[in-house]
Scaffold this motif. Sequence first.
Motif, short mmCIF file in Angstrom:
data_model
loop_
_atom_site.label_atom_id
_atom_site.label_comp_id
_atom_site.label_asym_id
_atom_site.label_seq_id
_atom_site.Cartn_x
_atom_site.Cartn_y
_atom_site.Cartn_z
N MET A 1 0.85 -1.18 0.00
CA MET A 1 0.00 0.00 0.00
C MET A 1 0.89 1.24 0.00
SD MET A 1 -3.09 1.00 2.59
CE MET A 1 -4.37 -0.04 1.96
N ASN A 2 0.46 2.24 -0.70
CA ASN A 2 1.21 3.48 -0.84
C ASN A 2 1.26 4.23 0.50
OD1 ASN A 2 2.08 6.06 -1.57
ND2 ASN A 2 1.27 5.82 -3.62
N SER A 3 2.39 4.87 0.77
CA SER A 3 2.54 5.59 2.05
C SER A 3 1.59 6.79 2.14
CB SER A 3 3.99 6.04 2.24
OG SER A 3 4.34 7.00 1.27
N ASN A 4 1.29 7.43 1.00
CA ASN A 4 0.35 8.55 1.03
C ASN A 4 -1.04 8.09 1.44
OD1 ASN A 4 2.11 10.58 0.33
ND2 ASN A 4 1.80 10.33 -1.85
N ILE A 5 -1.43 6.90 0.99
CA ILE A 5 -2.74 6.37 1.36
C ILE A 5 -2.77 6.07 2.86
CG2 ILE A 5 -4.31 4.41 1.05
CD1 ILE A 5 -3.45 4.31 -1.86
N ILE A 6 -1.70 5.49 3.37
CA ILE A 6 -1.64 5.18 4.81
C ILE A 6 -1.72 6.46 5.63
CG2 ILE A 6 -0.17 4.23 6.63
CD1 ILE A 6 0.86 2.23 4.51
N ARG A 50 -9.49 19.74 13.44
CA ARG A 50 -10.06 18.53 12.88
C ARG A 50 -10.35 18.69 11.39
NH1 ARG A 50 -14.70 16.67 16.95
NH2 ARG A 50 -14.85 14.96 15.46
N ILE A 51 -10.86 19.84 11.00
CA ILE A 51 -11.14 20.09 9.58
C ILE A 51 -9.85 20.09 8.78
CG2 ILE A 51 -11.93 21.86 7.95
CD1 ILE A 51 -14.09 22.59 9.98
N ILE A 52 -8.81 20.74 9.30
CA ILE A 52 -7.51 20.78 8.60
C ILE A 52 -6.95 19.38 8.44
CG2 ILE A 52 -5.11 21.56 8.81
CD1 ILE A 52 -6.26 24.11 10.18
N LEU A 53 -7.00 18.57 9.50
CA LEU A 53 -6.51 17.19 9.42
C LEU A 53 -7.29 16.38 8.39
CD1 LEU A 53 -5.91 16.26 13.17
CD2 LEU A 53 -4.19 16.54 11.39
N ALA A 54 -8.62 16.56 8.37
CA ALA A 54 -9.45 15.81 7.42
C ALA A 54 -9.12 16.21 5.98
CB ALA A 54 -10.93 16.04 7.71
N VAL A 55 -8.96 17.50 5.72
CA VAL A 55 -8.65 17.97 4.36
C VAL A 55 -7.30 17.43 3.91
CG1 VAL A 55 -8.12 20.04 3.01
CG2 VAL A 55 -10.13 20.01 4.47
N ILE A 56 -6.29 17.52 4.77
CA ILE A 56 -4.96 17.00 4.41
C ILE A 56 -5.04 15.49 4.17
CG2 ILE A 56 -2.61 16.64 5.24
CD1 ILE A 56 -2.86 19.31 6.73
N GLY A 57 -5.80 14.78 5.00
CA GLY A 57 -5.96 13.34 4.82
C GLY A 57 -6.60 12.98 3.50
N ILE A 58 -7.64 13.72 3.11
CA ILE A 58 -8.31 13.46 1.84
C ILE A 58 -7.37 13.74 0.67
CG2 ILE A 58 -10.16 14.30 0.32
CD1 ILE A 58 -11.84 14.65 2.92
N ILE A 59 -6.62 14.83 0.76
CA ILE A 59 -5.66 15.15 -0.31
C ILE A 59 -4.61 14.05 -0.44
CG2 ILE A 59 -3.80 16.75 -0.95
CD1 ILE A 59 -5.55 19.00 0.25
N LEU A 60 -4.10 13.55 0.68
CA LEU A 60 -3.11 12.47 0.64
C LEU A 60 -3.71 11.19 0.05
CD1 LEU A 60 -1.15 12.92 3.96
CD2 LEU A 60 -0.26 13.13 1.66
N ILE A 62 -6.11 11.04 -2.18
CA ILE A 62 -6.24 11.27 -3.63
C ILE A 62 -4.89 11.12 -4.32
CG2 ILE A 62 -6.77 13.02 -5.37
CD1 ILE A 62 -8.97 14.03 -3.42
N ILE A 63 -3.85 11.74 -3.75
CA ILE A 63 -2.51 11.65 -4.35
C ILE A 63 -2.04 10.20 -4.37
CG2 ILE A 63 -0.07 12.25 -3.99
CD1 ILE A 63 -1.05 14.96 -2.90
N GLY A 64 -2.24 9.48 -3.27
CA GLY A 64 -1.84 8.08 -3.22
C GLY A 64 -2.59 7.22 -4.22
N GLY A 65 -3.89 7.48 -4.38
CA GLY A 65 -4.68 6.74 -5.36
C GLY A 65 -4.22 6.99 -6.78
N ILE A 66 -3.86 8.22 -7.09
CA ILE A 66 -3.36 8.55 -8.42
C ILE A 66 -2.04 7.84 -8.68
CG2 ILE A 66 -2.41 10.44 -9.82
CD1 ILE A 66 -4.56 12.26 -8.52
N GLN A 67 -1.15 7.83 -7.68
CA GLN A 67 0.14 7.15 -7.84
C GLN A 67 -0.04 5.66 -8.03
OE1 GLN A 67 2.28 8.35 -4.33
NE2 GLN A 67 3.01 10.24 -5.26
N VAL A 68 -0.96 5.05 -7.30
CA VAL A 68 -1.21 3.61 -7.43
C VAL A 68 -1.77 3.30 -8.82
CG1 VAL A 68 -2.65 1.71 -6.61
CG2 VAL A 68 -1.44 3.14 -4.97
#
Length: 74
Positions: A1-6, A50-60, A62-68
């Motif tokens: 699994m990609n580290s960005n997804i984790i 909490r909102i900032i953490l959620a947004v960063i998590g969603i972005i990561l 998405i980036i991990g899914g694109i890389q995979v």
Amino acid sequence: MNSNIIWGIVLLALSFFLKPLLAIVGLNERLFGLYWQGETMFSLSPFLVRIILAVIGIILLIIGGIQVSKQKNK
């Protein structure tokens, strides 16, 4: 699994369970503020953190899914 997804999953989980985790560890909301000589210089509300953490998590995620998907196409 990609580290960005984790990392994305970890940050999303943190955003959902931030308040109970802080209570378990024994930290309070003063953690999100900058204090100097007892005065509050800068403070973030826990809800905003909490909102900032959620947004960063969603972005990561998405980036991990694109890389995979790029790796699977090769």
